[in-house]
Design a protein around this motif. Sequence first.
Motif, PDB file in Angstrom:
ATOM      1  N   SER A   1       0.762  -1.553   0.252  1.00  0.00           N
ATOM      2  CA  SER A   1       0.077   0.233  -0.017  1.00  0.00           C
ATOM      3  C   SER A   1       1.078   0.901   0.097  1.00  0.00           C
ATOM      4  N   SER A   2       2.334   1.071   0.295  1.00  0.00           N
ATOM      5  CA  SER A   2       2.996   2.492   0.154  1.00  0.00           C
ATOM      6  C   SER A   2       4.797   1.592  -0.534  1.00  0.00           C
ATOM      7  N   GLU A   3       5.606   2.410  -0.075  1.00  0.00           N
ATOM      8  CA  GLU A   3       6.526   2.250  -0.203  1.00  0.00           C
ATOM      9  C   GLU A   3       7.165   0.936   0.532  1.00  0.00           C
ATOM     10  N   ARG A   4       6.099   1.728   2.056  1.00  0.00           N
ATOM     11  CA  ARG A   4       7.147   0.547   3.188  1.00  0.00           C
ATOM     12  C   ARG A   4       5.857   0.055   3.436  1.00  0.00           C
ATOM     13  N   ASP A   5       4.461   0.257   3.416  1.00  0.00           N
ATOM     14  CA  ASP A   5       3.960  -0.451   3.659  1.00  0.00           C
ATOM     15  C   ASP A   5       2.977  -1.602   2.489  1.00  0.00           C
ATOM     16  N   VAL A   6       2.859  -2.606   4.064  1.00  0.00           N
ATOM     17  CA  VAL A   6       1.589  -3.840   3.887  1.00  0.00           C
ATOM     18  C   VAL A   6       0.616  -3.981   4.153  1.00  0.00           C
ATOM     19  N   SER A   7      -0.449  -4.087   3.493  1.00  0.00           N
ATOM     20  CA  SER A   7      -2.187  -3.940   4.038  1.00  0.00           C
ATOM     21  C   SER A   7      -2.590  -5.443   3.842  1.00  0.00           C
ATOM     22  N   VAL A   8      -3.366  -5.814   4.506  1.00  0.00           N
ATOM     23  CA  VAL A   8      -4.317  -7.305   4.607  1.00  0.00           C
ATOM     24  C   VAL A   8      -5.333  -6.647   4.750  1.00  0.00           C
ATOM     25  N   ILE A   9      -6.417  -7.343   3.990  1.00  0.00           N
ATOM     26  CA  ILE A   9      -8.338  -6.899   4.278  1.00  0.00           C
ATOM     27  C   ILE A   9      -8.267  -8.331   4.576  1.00  0.00           C
ATOM     28  N   VAL A  10      -9.206  -8.600   5.260  1.00  0.00           N
ATOM     29  CA  VAL A  10      -9.356  -9.686   7.131  1.00  0.00           C
ATOM     30  C   VAL A  10     -11.017 -10.203   5.668  1.00  0.00           C
ATOM     31  N   GLN A  11     -11.620 -10.743   5.803  1.00  0.00           N
ATOM     32  CA  GLN A  11     -12.871 -10.818   6.386  1.00  0.00           C
ATOM     33  C   GLN A  11     -13.636 -12.232   6.979  1.00  0.00           C
ATOM     34  N   TRP A  12     -14.805 -11.684   6.794  1.00  0.00           N
ATOM     35  CA  TRP A  12     -15.742 -13.299   7.483  1.00  0.00           C
ATOM     36  C   TRP A  12     -16.806 -13.225   6.433  1.00  0.00           C
ATOM     37  N   ASP A  13     -17.639 -14.590   6.477  1.00  0.00           N
ATOM     38  CA  ASP A  13     -18.705 -14.490   6.236  1.00  0.00           C
ATOM     39  C   ASP A  13     -20.070 -14.650   7.464  1.00  0.00           C
ATOM     40  N   GLU A  14     -21.103 -14.564   7.380  1.00  0.00           N
ATOM     41  CA  GLU A  14     -21.708 -14.202   8.330  1.00  0.00           C
ATOM     42  C   GLU A  14     -21.827 -15.474   9.134  1.00  0.00           C
ATOM     43  N   MET A  15     -21.352 -17.018   8.714  1.00  0.00           N
ATOM     44  CA  MET A  15     -21.375 -18.094  10.029  1.00  0.00           C
ATOM     45  C   MET A  15     -19.908 -18.092  10.847  1.00  0.00           C
ATOM     46  N   THR A  16     -18.824 -17.843   9.959  1.00  0.00           N
ATOM     47  CA  THR A  16     -17.356 -17.513  10.748  1.00  0.00           C
ATOM     48  C   THR A  16     -17.677 -16.070  11.690  1.00  0.00           C
ATOM     49  N   TYR A  17     -18.162 -14.979  11.647  1.00  0.00           N
ATOM     50  CA  TYR A  17     -17.407 -14.134  12.245  1.00  0.00           C
ATOM     51  C   TYR A  17     -18.849 -14.196  13.633  1.00  0.00           C
ATOM     52  N   GLY A  18     -20.140 -14.756  13.186  1.00  0.00           N
ATOM     53  CA  GLY A  18     -21.570 -15.049  14.762  1.00  0.00           C
ATOM     54  C   GLY A  18     -21.163 -16.113  15.562  1.00  0.00           C
ATOM     55  N   ASP A  19     -19.299 -16.859  15.341  1.00  0.00           N
ATOM     56  CA  ASP A  19     -19.562 -17.467  16.047  1.00  0.00           C
ATOM     57  C   ASP A  19     -19.205 -17.333  17.557  1.00  0.00           C
ATOM     58  N   SER A  20     -20.045 -18.028  18.085  1.00  0.00           N
ATOM     59  CA  SER A  20     -19.636 -17.020  19.948  1.00  0.00           C
ATOM     60  C   SER A  20     -18.587 -17.028  20.605  1.00  0.00           C
ATOM     61  N   SER A  21     -17.679 -18.169  20.043  1.00  0.00           N
ATOM     62  CA  SER A  21     -16.711 -19.194  21.129  1.00  0.00           C
ATOM     63  C   SER A  21     -15.453 -17.967  20.392  1.00  0.00           C
ATOM     64  N   VAL A  22     -15.759 -17.330  19.195  1.00  0.00           N
ATOM     65  CA  VAL A  22     -14.503 -15.920  19.011  1.00  0.00           C
ATOM     66  C   VAL A  22     -14.583 -15.549  19.425  1.00  0.00           C
ATOM     67  N   ASP A  23     -13.478 -14.135  19.367  1.00  0.00           N
ATOM     68  CA  ASP A  23     -13.371 -12.466  20.079  1.00  0.00           C
ATOM     69  C   ASP A  23     -12.747 -12.487  18.650  1.00  0.00           C
ATOM     70  N   ASN A  24     -12.939 -11.927  18.038  1.00  0.00           N
ATOM     71  CA  ASN A  24     -12.340 -11.094  16.151  1.00  0.00           C
ATOM     72  C   ASN A  24     -11.838 -10.161  16.676  1.00  0.00           C
ATOM     73  N   ILE A  25     -11.952  -9.478  17.415  1.00  0.00           N
ATOM     74  CA  ILE A  25     -10.413  -8.704  17.891  1.00  0.00           C
ATOM     75  C   ILE A  25      -9.217  -8.610  18.299  1.00  0.00           C
ATOM     76  N   ASN A  26      -9.716  -9.551  19.671  1.00  0.00           N
ATOM     77  CA  ASN A  26      -8.758 -10.791  19.951  1.00  0.00           C
ATOM     78  C   ASN A  26      -7.859 -11.121  18.802  1.00  0.00           C
ATOM     79  N   GLN A  27      -8.247 -12.201  18.015  1.00  0.00           N
ATOM     80  CA  GLN A  27      -7.636 -12.788  17.113  1.00  0.00           C
ATOM     81  C   GLN A  27      -6.452 -11.440  16.237  1.00  0.00           C
TER      82      GLN A  27
END
Length: 445
Positions: free
Chosen positions: A236-262
């Motif tokens: 994303s620049s001369e010294r940056d690497v960017s990552v887009i992370v995405q979830w579908d409804e089922m994966t995001y809705g898994d109550s056993s996982v804290d997505n921000i912590n991950q």
Amino acid sequence: MYNILIADDEPLICRGLANLLDSSGLHIQQIYTAHNGYEALDYLKMESIDLLLTDIQMGAMSGIELMQQAKIVKPWVQVIVISAHETFQYAQLAMRLGAKDYLIKPINSEQLLNSVRHVLLHMDRPMQDQAALLSDLRDHFRMDQPDPRKMDTLNRIVNEPSLEMGALAELIALEKECGIELRGPYYAMIKVRLDFASGGKTGGIAEHDAWLLRYAVLNIVSELLGKEWNHQSFYSSERDVSVIVQWDEMTYGDSSVDNINQLEMIGRSLHFNIRKYLGFQSVIGISQILKGREFLPELNNQVDKAIVWNRVHQDHYVFYFGDFKWGPLGEEPTDEDLAAQNNLIVEKAQEYVVANYAQKGLTLNEVAQKNHVSPNYLSYLFKKFTGTNLWEYVIKLRMEESKRLIMSTDLRRYEISERVGYESPEHFSKIFKKYFGMSPSEMKK
């Protein structure tokens, strides 16, 4: 020499695995055993653990929860999962949390030792000095280079907040041509900013060498996230690497996982591995999670704002946007506002711990949630403002209270253990002896 922690609620399995590893001829310094997740967490916080072997089902805290907590405390700890459940969902979640292997009970001794050897061998990989690293990258740069059109398209997606219908249709067509899949519907971004000035001995990085190192970062991202995470990574620049992370409804809705912590676990692991293998410091920005691809430019703005905080906290390197309060027009708070905000976070954390230290299963994550900040930032602030890490503070309170109870009451060991928040008297005694240099019974005498 390595320290290994075995966590399983079946004592016979713990002893069997410990005996197997102890007689394996591997360079093992110490083997610790824990019979539940909370005991295992104490060892992770207090000892230098290199490898965790954990069962999935362990009562109050599962192996998955233990992995999540372990990655918050020490994201570089390697994990092998042992389970009686040959379930794809468990295995997939374990791998997403960074497990190096997933073994099914009954354990095959040779398979386990091969898995442990493989993990320890990769941990033993020596770090090259930067001159040797750059030379190696130049000599072996025959790998597939990132598609420039794909890089450009991803940058357009995250940098152009509003497009006319024609431009949007053109961009979607480019996505398909470049093999970019952004289906979401939930998205977050992580940005890695390399600090080439931190390299030290090389005295500056040539443009081509900087490009090689950025390519190496892209490969570290790919290896760390693997196929278990639905992601797109790009320059994303001369010294940056960017990552887009995405979830579908089922994966995001898994109550056993804290997505921000991950996401924070990924950020801390990226920082650790870039420093370890490339020899450069990096700053990691992490966005919130928003629903809808139209918010990708906003997420890109958030990671840039998160990285700004390294100027304020120069000894900290992983920043989550949600930890910081911006003014109504997006202005940074003054130094006075920031100091007051941080002091309040630490004071509230101390108050919560004092009120709840005797609670069984108290975790850093719980204290952080009560303060509406991430565990990573709370840990940093608590150590910076008090001079001790948060879990050392919890143990100090528990030990001082247990000493008081031993000296002033006739309560039995198991009763004291119960009162100060430990699952088992045996584990309580181990912590007590490590803290005071004597057992509870010796202190009583």
